[in-house]
Design a protein around this motif. Sequence first.
Motif, PDB file in Angstrom:
ATOM      1  N   ILE A 238     -51.157 -57.988  64.192  1.00 20.49           N
ATOM      2  CA  ILE A 238     -51.890 -56.842  64.738  1.00 20.49           C
ATOM      3  C   ILE A 238     -51.001 -55.608  64.638  1.00 20.49           C
ATOM      4  O   ILE A 238     -49.802 -55.659  64.945  1.00 20.49           O
ATOM      5  CB  ILE A 238     -52.326 -57.130  66.192  1.00 20.49           C
ATOM      6  CG1 ILE A 238     -53.385 -58.242  66.181  1.00 20.49           C
ATOM      7  CG2 ILE A 238     -52.837 -55.874  66.884  1.00 20.49           C
ATOM      8  CD1 ILE A 238     -53.694 -58.831  67.543  1.00 20.49           C
TER       9      ILE A 238
ATOM     10  N   GLU B 179     -55.334 -51.078  71.503  1.00 24.26           N
ATOM     11  CA  GLU B 179     -56.231 -50.062  72.044  1.00 24.26           C
ATOM     12  C   GLU B 179     -56.655 -50.493  73.440  1.00 24.26           C
ATOM     13  O   GLU B 179     -56.612 -51.680  73.778  1.00 24.26           O
ATOM     14  CB  GLU B 179     -57.456 -49.918  71.141  1.00 24.26           C
ATOM     15  CG  GLU B 179     -57.092 -49.551  69.714  1.00 24.26           C
ATOM     16  CD  GLU B 179     -58.229 -49.720  68.721  1.00 24.26           C
ATOM     17  OE1 GLU B 179     -59.359 -50.037  69.135  1.00 24.26           O
ATOM     18  OE2 GLU B 179     -57.974 -49.560  67.520  1.00 24.26           O
TER      19      GLU B 179
ATOM     20  N   ARG C 125     -58.951 -59.496  69.819  1.00 24.88           N
ATOM     21  CA  ARG C 125     -58.741 -59.018  68.454  1.00 24.88           C
ATOM     22  C   ARG C 125     -60.074 -58.696  67.791  1.00 24.88           C
ATOM     23  O   ARG C 125     -61.051 -59.428  67.957  1.00 24.88           O
ATOM     24  CB  ARG C 125     -58.008 -60.088  67.643  1.00 24.88           C
ATOM     25  CG  ARG C 125     -57.599 -59.591  66.279  1.00 24.88           C
ATOM     26  CD  ARG C 125     -56.757 -60.587  65.546  1.00 24.88           C
ATOM     27  NE  ARG C 125     -56.109 -59.941  64.406  1.00 24.88           N
ATOM     28  CZ  ARG C 125     -55.039 -60.406  63.811  1.00 24.88           C
ATOM     29  NH1 ARG C 125     -54.472 -61.519  64.248  1.00 24.88           N
ATOM     30  NH2 ARG C 125     -54.519 -59.774  62.780  1.00 24.88           N
ATOM     31  N   GLU C 126     -60.090 -57.604  67.037  1.00 26.86           N
ATOM     32  CA  GLU C 126     -61.266 -57.265  66.242  1.00 26.86           C
ATOM     33  C   GLU C 126     -61.470 -58.352  65.189  1.00 26.86           C
ATOM     34  O   GLU C 126     -60.508 -58.861  64.615  1.00 26.86           O
ATOM     35  CB  GLU C 126     -61.079 -55.909  65.545  1.00 26.86           C
ATOM     36  CG  GLU C 126     -61.028 -54.734  66.496  1.00 26.86           C
ATOM     37  CD  GLU C 126     -62.363 -54.442  67.147  1.00 26.86           C
ATOM     38  OE1 GLU C 126     -63.409 -54.624  66.497  1.00 26.86           O
ATOM     39  OE2 GLU C 126     -62.362 -54.035  68.315  1.00 26.86           O
ATOM     40  N   GLN C 127     -62.726 -58.710  64.925  1.00 28.06           N
ATOM     41  CA  GLN C 127     -63.003 -59.835  64.038  1.00 28.06           C
ATOM     42  C   GLN C 127     -63.321 -59.439  62.595  1.00 28.06           C
ATOM     43  O   GLN C 127     -63.108 -60.237  61.688  1.00 28.06           O
ATOM     44  CB  GLN C 127     -64.152 -60.676  64.610  1.00 28.06           C
ATOM     45  CG  GLN C 127     -63.775 -61.365  65.922  1.00 28.06           C
ATOM     46  CD  GLN C 127     -62.535 -62.242  65.789  1.00 28.06           C
ATOM     47  OE1 GLN C 127     -62.474 -63.117  64.946  1.00 28.06           O
ATOM     48  NE2 GLN C 127     -61.532 -61.980  66.608  1.00 28.06           N
ATOM     49  N   SER C 128     -63.820 -58.240  62.368  1.00 31.74           N
ATOM     50  CA  SER C 128     -64.191 -57.884  60.997  1.00 31.74           C
ATOM     51  C   SER C 128     -62.954 -57.645  60.135  1.00 31.74           C
ATOM     52  O   SER C 128     -61.901 -57.232  60.632  1.00 31.74           O
ATOM     53  CB  SER C 128     -65.086 -56.636  60.991  1.00 31.74           C
ATOM     54  OG  SER C 128     -64.360 -55.514  61.443  1.00 31.74           O
TER      55      SER C 128
ATOM     56  N   SER D  96     -61.082 -54.292  60.307  1.00 35.58           N
ATOM     57  CA  SER D  96     -60.495 -53.872  61.587  1.00 35.58           C
ATOM     58  C   SER D  96     -59.706 -54.996  62.258  1.00 35.58           C
ATOM     59  O   SER D  96     -59.344 -54.900  63.424  1.00 35.58           O
ATOM     60  CB  SER D  96     -61.587 -53.344  62.527  1.00 35.58           C
ATOM     61  OG  SER D  96     -62.539 -54.354  62.800  1.00 35.58           O
ATOM     62  N   HIS D  97     -59.393 -56.040  61.487  1.00 38.18           N
ATOM     63  CA  HIS D  97     -58.685 -57.210  62.026  1.00 38.18           C
ATOM     64  C   HIS D  97     -57.250 -56.880  62.460  1.00 38.18           C
ATOM     65  O   HIS D  97     -56.597 -57.671  63.135  1.00 38.18           O
ATOM     66  CB  HIS D  97     -58.694 -58.339  60.981  1.00 38.18           C
ATOM     67  CG  HIS D  97     -58.408 -59.688  61.544  1.00 38.18           C
ATOM     68  ND1 HIS D  97     -59.191 -60.288  62.511  1.00 38.18           N
ATOM     69  CD2 HIS D  97     -57.404 -60.570  61.284  1.00 38.18           C
ATOM     70  CE1 HIS D  97     -58.682 -61.471  62.824  1.00 38.18           C
ATOM     71  NE2 HIS D  97     -57.608 -61.670  62.096  1.00 38.18           N
TER      72      HIS D  97
ATOM     73  N   ARG E 112     -56.539 -54.552  64.500  1.00 41.29           N
ATOM     74  CA  ARG E 112     -56.658 -53.894  65.804  1.00 41.29           C
ATOM     75  C   ARG E 112     -57.011 -54.910  66.883  1.00 41.29           C
ATOM     76  O   ARG E 112     -57.708 -55.882  66.625  1.00 41.29           O
ATOM     77  CB  ARG E 112     -57.756 -52.828  65.766  1.00 41.29           C
ATOM     78  CG  ARG E 112     -57.473 -51.702  64.805  1.00 41.29           C
ATOM     79  CD  ARG E 112     -58.691 -50.806  64.553  1.00 41.29           C
ATOM     80  NE  ARG E 112     -59.398 -50.494  65.783  1.00 41.29           N
ATOM     81  CZ  ARG E 112     -60.744 -50.385  65.851  1.00 41.29           C
ATOM     82  NH1 ARG E 112     -61.500 -50.564  64.781  1.00 41.29           N
ATOM     83  NH2 ARG E 112     -61.316 -50.098  66.999  1.00 41.29           N
ATOM     84  N   ALA E 113     -56.532 -54.634  68.111  1.00 40.62           N
ATOM     85  CA  ALA E 113     -56.891 -55.485  69.243  1.00 40.62           C
ATOM     86  C   ALA E 113     -56.972 -54.622  70.494  1.00 40.62           C
ATOM     87  O   ALA E 113     -56.283 -53.600  70.612  1.00 40.62           O
ATOM     88  CB  ALA E 113     -55.872 -56.596  69.430  1.00 40.62           C
ATOM     89  N   THR E 114     -57.825 -55.046  71.419  1.00 43.06           N
ATOM     90  CA  THR E 114     -58.038 -54.314  72.661  1.00 43.06           C
ATOM     91  C   THR E 114     -57.366 -55.050  73.819  1.00 43.06           C
ATOM     92  O   THR E 114     -57.544 -56.264  73.979  1.00 43.06           O
ATOM     93  CB  THR E 114     -59.547 -54.167  72.953  1.00 43.06           C
ATOM     94  OG1 THR E 114     -60.154 -53.518  71.829  1.00 43.06           O
ATOM     95  CG2 THR E 114     -59.791 -53.347  74.205  1.00 43.06           C
TER      96      THR E 114
END
Length: 168
Positions: free
Chosen positions: A118, A122, A75-78, A81-82, A84-86
């Motif tokens: 989420i 991505e 997971r994106e930490q900021s 952009s939280h 979103r996850a890859t």
Amino acid sequence: MNMSAATVRLAGKDDVAAFKNIRLEALRLEPAAFASRLGDWEALPDEEWLRRITSGTVLIAFRNGEPVGLMGLLREQSAKSHHRATVVMVYVRASERGTGTARALLEALTRLARDAGILQLELTVSIDKPAARRFYAREGFVEIGRLPAGLIDEGREIDEVMMAKRIG
């Protein structure tokens, strides 16, 4: 193939050996498909394997108690952009391909991601993996770009296709 999908579960501290087994298999058998190197993972102490399995989202597919597939989520930490996850570490043993195991892993991962708030998944996939790209497209991912020379494997530049899927 007419086999049912393997059993998928969220990995926990008791799954370190299974995680290590299937992750090293993936890196050994499909080295060009991953940004990570086999030697880097082989050198990890057991505490680091445990940290990686418990600090993130790692799903393992099992058949007859043996790990046969793997999928992770970062997971994106900021704050901005939280949502979103890859999708990372995707691997399904060759004997499992076409059985629904990859779909079962992705569906379980998508449920966990959605439950965590989420909204977008991505991933990047090697240009050399057309079957993987077709799988993700069938599962609703769309190509959003290309990363020239996203990976360099043994001196060879490999472009990566960037894909995303809205889930929220």
